[in-house]
Design an enzyme around this catalytic site. Structure first.
Site, PDB file in Angstrom:
ATOM      1  N   LYS A 160       0.811  -1.222   0.000  1.00  0.00           N
ATOM      2  CA  LYS A 160       0.000   0.000   0.000  1.00  0.00           C
ATOM      3  C   LYS A 160       0.844   1.271   0.000  1.00  0.00           C
ATOM      4  O   LYS A 160       0.415   2.306  -0.483  1.00  0.00           O
ATOM      5  CB  LYS A 160      -0.957  -0.010   1.183  1.00  0.00           C
TER       6      LYS A 160
ATOM      7  N   GLU B  31      -9.955   7.012   4.305  1.00  0.00           N
ATOM      8  CA  GLU B  31     -10.858   6.186   5.096  1.00  0.00           C
ATOM      9  C   GLU B  31     -10.279   4.791   5.083  1.00  0.00           C
ATOM     10  O   GLU B  31      -9.536   4.419   4.166  1.00  0.00           O
ATOM     11  CB  GLU B  31     -12.281   6.288   4.568  1.00  0.00           C
TER      12      GLU B  31
ATOM     13  N   SER C 219       1.696  -9.801  -1.241  1.00  0.00           N
ATOM     14  CA  SER C 219       1.368  -8.383  -1.034  1.00  0.00           C
ATOM     15  C   SER C 219       1.763  -7.837   0.325  1.00  0.00           C
ATOM     16  O   SER C 219       2.019  -6.646   0.470  1.00  0.00           O
ATOM     17  CB  SER C 219      -0.129  -8.165  -1.276  1.00  0.00           C
TER      18      SER C 219
HETATM   19  C1  LIG Z   1      -5.101  -4.066   1.565  1.00  0.00           C
HETATM   20  C2  LIG Z   1      -4.382  -5.300   1.253  1.00  0.00           C
HETATM   21  C3  LIG Z   1      -4.759  -6.146   0.181  1.00  0.00           C
HETATM   22  C4  LIG Z   1      -5.969  -5.904  -0.670  1.00  0.00           C
HETATM   23  O1  LIG Z   1      -5.956  -4.734  -1.413  1.00  0.00           O
HETATM   24  P1  LIG Z   1      -5.715  -4.712  -2.999  1.00  0.00           P
HETATM   25  O2  LIG Z   1      -6.078  -3.322  -3.367  1.00  0.00           O
HETATM   26  O3  LIG Z   1      -6.615  -5.733  -3.610  1.00  0.00           O
HETATM   27  O4  LIG Z   1      -4.290  -5.028  -3.238  1.00  0.00           O
HETATM   28  C5  LIG Z   1      -3.993  -7.264  -0.083  1.00  0.00           C
HETATM   29  N1  LIG Z   1      -2.922  -7.577   0.674  1.00  0.00           N
HETATM   30  C6  LIG Z   1      -2.526  -6.805   1.716  1.00  0.00           C
HETATM   31  C7  LIG Z   1      -1.333  -7.226   2.500  1.00  0.00           C
HETATM   32  C8  LIG Z   1      -3.248  -5.653   2.043  1.00  0.00           C
HETATM   33  O5  LIG Z   1      -2.847  -4.900   3.079  1.00  0.00           O
END
Ligand SMILES: *Cc1c(COP(=O)(O)O)cnc(C)c1O
Length: 375
Positions: free
Chosen positions: A73, A95, A358
């Site tokens: 993010k 938000e 992610s």
């Molecule tokens: C917020 C988040 C997601 C989901 O958000 P996307 O916009 O679909 O990437 C996925 N993995 C992690 C670790 C997150 O913090």
């Protein structure tokens, strides 16, 4: 762009500023510096020897979990934070439901010297105490929202209300490829760095494109970030949604229908009358009834495929990757890992599969302990 008339000028101002700055040398230089020195890019593309051996094909992880703050993010919040500065905005608002986007925004505000207000449903404030505290440590103000269901959608309403009354001075920082144009485009742009690096890294390591790229889909930002570099290549793109449990889930692309939600037209979980349904997932980051419009397009055009993984399959994958590779994935990312484990028969020995990791799972440890996992 499906918004009240009042909001159109602000979105046009944002679209113009984005088009003006995104390719400007000074802007790119500053952003690249922060991505490298502050956030820790480039992230490694890691070959997993142990699970590759066991599952029977070559598996790489794109290690977004190693970024500062522990997830992808921050790629987006740094980009939009710099944009807010260029636009001479005095304050950033956001938000958040699970709190991950709130934390990334709070970190960015502290770095850039801009005050941050994070709107959060009162129920989420209660459920996500640790992230609320983290936001406060970074100097952000957390505004609990007490209207409606006291969750994310009410926080969005409150943030919009505040934005419309402070539109001159305030920058609204959205955390995924959702919301009205130009937000999906902006967030995708700042997340495309994931795919650019991955493509270069895999060509260097393997001398060819991967067979498949797999990523979890909440709003869809980490997935489109990594997919974008491979769209023109002969590579399978697979998004993984939250299959939840028997009663509830977050399979927006799997079972939703086309509708208007939070400013854009896309697949959405809704009743026949267009009332938005509540989504569920064990991972707070996938617990969202909408999805970015770009994924609706990729689904309908069949350029990407979307599957789902249940809560218990995600937990199993989290434990598996932790034990076999010494890497604790976020519950969100564990969905992508689980998909590859579950579909291992579909891949052959020479296949190369890249999973977008992610985020890291440290944020989920308290929840796992509370749920009695491992006992
Ligand atoms: C917020 C988040 C997601 C989901 O958000 P996307 O916009 O679909 O990437 C996925 N993995 C992690 C670790 C997150 O913090």
């Amino acid at each position: 762009m499906f918004v009240p008339e009042m909001m159109v000028p602000a979105l046009k101002e944002l679209a113009n500023a984005f088009e003006k700055y995104k390719d400007e040398e000074e802007f790119k230089k500053e952003l690249n510096y922060l991505l490298k020195e502050f956030a820790g890019r480039p992230t490694p593309l890691y070959f997993t020897k142990n699970i590759s051996n066991e599952l029977g094909f070559r598996i790489y992880l794109k290690r977004e979990d190693l970024l500062h703050s522990g997830a992808h993010k921050i790629n987006n919040t740094l980009g939009q934070g710099l944009l807010a500065k260029r636009m001479n905005k005095k304050e950033i608002i956001a938000e958040t439901g699970a709190g991950q986007h709130g934390v990334a925004t709070a970190i960015t505000g502290a770095l850039l010297g801009m005050p941050v207000k994070v709107f959060m449903g009162e129920k989420d404030v209660e459920r996500q105490k640790l992230n609320v505290y983290r936001m406060k440590l970074f100097g952000a103000e957390v505004v609990p929202v007490t209207s409606g269901s006291k969750t994310l959608k009410d926080a969005v309403n409150e943030a919009l209300r505040y934005y419309l009354t402070n539109v001159e001075t305030c920058y609204y920082l959205i955390g995924s490829v959702v919301g009205p144009h130009p937000y999906p485009k902006i967030v995708q742009h700042f997340q495309e760095i994931i795919g650019k690096e991955t493509r270069e890294q895999i060509l260097k390591k393997e001398g060819k494109s991967p067979t498949a790229v797999v990523a979890c889909v909440g709003g869809g930002s980490n997935s489109i970030g990594i997919f974008s570099a491979f769209i023109e290549d002969e590579v399978k793109l697979i998004g993984v949604e939250a299959g939840g449990n028997e009663e509830k889930h977050g399979k927006t692309l799997g079972e939703g229908s086309v509708g208007i939600f939070q400013g854009s037209k896309s697949y959405v979980l809704q009743t026949k009358d267009g009332q938005i349904l509540e989504a569920h997932s064990i991972s707070a980051g996938l617990d969202y009834p909408g999805v970015g419009p770009v994924h609706s397009y990729l689904k309908d055009s069949k350029r990407a495929a979307y599957g789902s993984i249940t809560d218990s399959e995600a937990l199993e994958a989290l434990a598996y990757l932790s034990r076999k590779e010494g890497i604790l994935p976020a519950l969100e990312s564990a969905h992508a890992v689980a998909y590859v484990m579950k579909n291992k028969e579909k891949f052959k020995k020479s296949d190369i599969v890249i999973i977008c990791l992610s985020g890291r799972g440290d944020k989920d440890v308290a929840q796992l302990m509370g749920g009695g996992f491992l006992e």
